[in-house]
Design an enzyme around this catalytic site. Structure first.
Site, mmCIF file in Angstrom:
data_model
loop_
_atom_site.group_PDB
_atom_site.id
_atom_site.type_symbol
_atom_site.label_atom_id
_atom_site.label_comp_id
_atom_site.label_asym_id
_atom_site.label_seq_id
_atom_site.Cartn_x
_atom_site.Cartn_y
_atom_site.Cartn_z
ATOM 1 N N TYR A 104 0.842 -1.129 -0.147
ATOM 2 C CA TYR A 104 0.123 -0.133 0.049
ATOM 3 C C TYR A 104 0.863 1.248 -0.099
ATOM 4 C CZ TYR A 104 -3.715 2.791 1.747
ATOM 5 O OH TYR A 104 -4.623 3.991 2.025
ATOM 6 N N LYS A 108 0.868 4.125 -2.679
ATOM 7 C CA LYS A 108 0.535 5.385 -2.637
ATOM 8 C C LYS A 108 1.779 6.564 -2.742
ATOM 9 C CE LYS A 108 -3.706 4.781 -1.420
ATOM 10 N NZ LYS A 108 -4.725 5.377 -2.136
HETATM 11 P P1 NDP Z 1 -13.512 2.546 1.660
HETATM 12 O O1 NDP Z 1 -12.760 1.259 1.686
HETATM 13 O O2 NDP Z 1 -14.290 2.908 2.640
HETATM 14 O O3 NDP Z 1 -14.139 2.625 0.093
HETATM 15 C C1 NDP Z 1 -13.513 2.319 -0.730
HETATM 16 C C2 NDP Z 1 -14.160 2.703 -1.935
HETATM 17 O O4 NDP Z 1 -13.238 2.444 -3.236
HETATM 18 C C3 NDP Z 1 -15.477 2.113 -2.280
HETATM 19 O O5 NDP Z 1 -16.224 2.945 -2.815
HETATM 20 C C4 NDP Z 1 -15.094 0.995 -3.125
HETATM 21 O O6 NDP Z 1 -16.342 0.743 -3.925
HETATM 22 C C5 NDP Z 1 -14.102 1.469 -4.043
HETATM 23 N N1 NDP Z 1 -13.310 0.507 -4.610
HETATM 24 C C6 NDP Z 1 -12.289 -0.383 -4.259
HETATM 25 N N2 NDP Z 1 -11.972 -1.370 -5.015
HETATM 26 C C7 NDP Z 1 -12.472 -0.953 -6.016
HETATM 27 C C8 NDP Z 1 -12.325 -1.415 -7.534
HETATM 28 N N3 NDP Z 1 -11.409 -2.597 -7.797
HETATM 29 N N4 NDP Z 1 -13.138 -0.846 -8.489
HETATM 30 C C9 NDP Z 1 -13.933 -0.103 -8.140
HETATM 31 N N5 NDP Z 1 -13.819 0.565 -7.103
HETATM 32 C C10 NDP Z 1 -13.258 0.184 -5.891
HETATM 33 O O7 NDP Z 1 -12.130 3.296 1.516
HETATM 34 P P2 NDP Z 1 -11.796 4.744 2.249
HETATM 35 O O8 NDP Z 1 -12.972 5.750 1.909
HETATM 36 O O9 NDP Z 1 -11.486 4.830 3.620
HETATM 37 O O10 NDP Z 1 -10.601 5.193 1.253
HETATM 38 C C11 NDP Z 1 -10.955 6.003 -0.026
HETATM 39 C C12 NDP Z 1 -9.245 6.282 -0.513
HETATM 40 O O11 NDP Z 1 -8.628 6.994 0.557
HETATM 41 C C13 NDP Z 1 -8.364 5.062 -0.766
HETATM 42 O O12 NDP Z 1 -7.699 5.511 -1.885
HETATM 43 C C14 NDP Z 1 -7.645 4.785 0.480
HETATM 44 O O13 NDP Z 1 -6.472 4.296 0.175
HETATM 45 C C15 NDP Z 1 -7.521 6.129 0.779
HETATM 46 N N6 NDP Z 1 -6.902 6.602 2.311
HETATM 47 C C16 NDP Z 1 -7.995 6.298 3.426
HETATM 48 C C17 NDP Z 1 -7.632 6.396 4.617
HETATM 49 C C18 NDP Z 1 -8.422 6.120 5.828
HETATM 50 O O14 NDP Z 1 -7.858 6.332 6.963
HETATM 51 N N7 NDP Z 1 -9.590 6.017 5.488
HETATM 52 C C19 NDP Z 1 -6.312 6.962 4.878
HETATM 53 C C20 NDP Z 1 -5.585 7.084 3.959
HETATM 54 C C21 NDP Z 1 -5.881 7.091 2.492
HETATM 55 P P3 NDP Z 1 -16.858 -0.630 -4.080
HETATM 56 O O15 NDP Z 1 -16.598 -1.784 -3.300
HETATM 57 O O16 NDP Z 1 -18.579 -0.394 -4.151
HETATM 58 O O17 NDP Z 1 -16.561 -1.066 -5.628
#
Ligand code: NDP
Length: 246
Positions: free
Chosen positions: A153, A157
């Site tokens: 990861y 990133k």
């Molecule tokens: P969530 O796990 O809550 O949501 C992830 C989102 O990504 C969902 O909408 C999911 O949609 C979508 N997703 C995952 N894989 C796929 C795929 N193969 N194709 C299409 N859509 C996909 O994550 P967060 O909201 O917490 O994180 C959002 C971003 O922020 C990410 O990039 C994460 O790495 C980054 N981030 C988050 C942090 C945190 O503390 N939460 C910290 C640092 C960075 P679905 O499953 O419906 O396809």
């Protein structure tokens, strides 16, 4: 062709992406909400429309690179423009380096890094045609300072920050900016299963002593994708309650 700025937000079905889509729609953009799950996207679009905003839903698995390129090109064709691309969708598959499988490495690199390259490549041409573009890639503080158990990861990133600087240099003269927003620990599904002791330990590392909310990230994304942010490009802004300060 619509007069509104058109934005794609990936990973909009929940968490940070959902907050970003809601905010960009409130700011007057037409938001194409993308993820793999039709139901939550439809529900989000209804909610945005109910508050006077404009949005549509598009299912796409961003780990399918052909599908990503087709999705981006399809949106540009349907609306006659593409102004904003927010690459937010991401996954974790944590393991210590000694135990990390090739599959865990490849899945995270492909979903979190290669898909962003493919999406940006597809977006560059319509943005150049429109003489305007705002790209925002959602990175992570893990990519800035590292995090045990997240070699895959953090590599993805961190890769995003170098990639974003490079496209910022390549596309700047076309009035296209590219920046990263790097969240710290934010209350979403991604962090909800952390043991209470770990969450308390994390809070101790955060100057403000609390986890962030998805809306904290959406506020930063709204700025870097606005018309007013024209003189800012190639940057990574950490929104982390003062956890890293780097
Ligand atoms: P969530 O796990 O809550 O949501 C992830 C989102 O990504 C969902 O909408 C999911 O949609 C979508 N997703 C995952 N894989 C796929 C795929 N193969 N194709 C299409 N859509 C996909 O994550 P967060 O909201 O917490 O994180 C959002 C971003 O922020 C990410 O990039 C994460 O790495 C980054 N981030 C988050 C942090 C945190 O503390 N939460 C910290 C640092 C960075 P679905 O499953 O419906 O396809």
């Amino acid at each position: 062709m619509t007069d509104q700025r058109v934005a794609i937000v990936t990973g909009a079905s929940r968490g940070i992406g959902r907050a970003i889509a809601t905010r960009l729609a409130a700011d007057g953009r037409h938001v194409v909400c993308v993820s793999r799950s039709q139901g939550p996207l439809d529900e989000l679009v209804s909610q945005i429309q109910a508050t006077g905003g404009s949005a549509s839903a598009q299912t796409c698995d961003i780990a399918d690179f052909t599908a990503v390129a087709e999705m981006v090109e399809g949106v540009a064709k349907e609306f006659g423009r593409l102004d904003i691309l927010v690459n937010n969708a991401g996954i974790t598959k944590d393991n210590l380096i000694l135990r990390m499988s090739d599959e865990e490495w490849d899945d995270v690199i492909n979903t979190n890094l290669k898909s962003v390259f493919v999406a940006c490549r597809a977006a560059a041409r319509p943005m150049m045609r429109g003489k305007f573009g705002r790209i925002c890639n959602i990175a992570s503080t893990s990519g800035l300072v590292g995090n045990s158990g997240q070699a895959n990861y953090a590599a993805a990133k961190s890769g995003l920050t170098g990639f974003t600087k490079t496209i910022a240099r390549e596309l700047g003269k076309k009035n296209i900016t590219a920046n990263c927003v790097a969240p710290g620990f934010i209350e979403t599904d991604m962090t909800k299963d952390l043991p209470a002791a770990v969450t308390e330990h994390i809070k101790g590392m955060i100057s403000t002593r609390e986890l962030g909310k998805p809306e904290d990230i959406a506020t930063a994304v709204a700025y870097v994708t606005s018309d007013e942010s024209r003189f800012m490009t190639g940057q990574t802004i950490a929104i982390d309650g003062g956890m890293t300060m780097c």
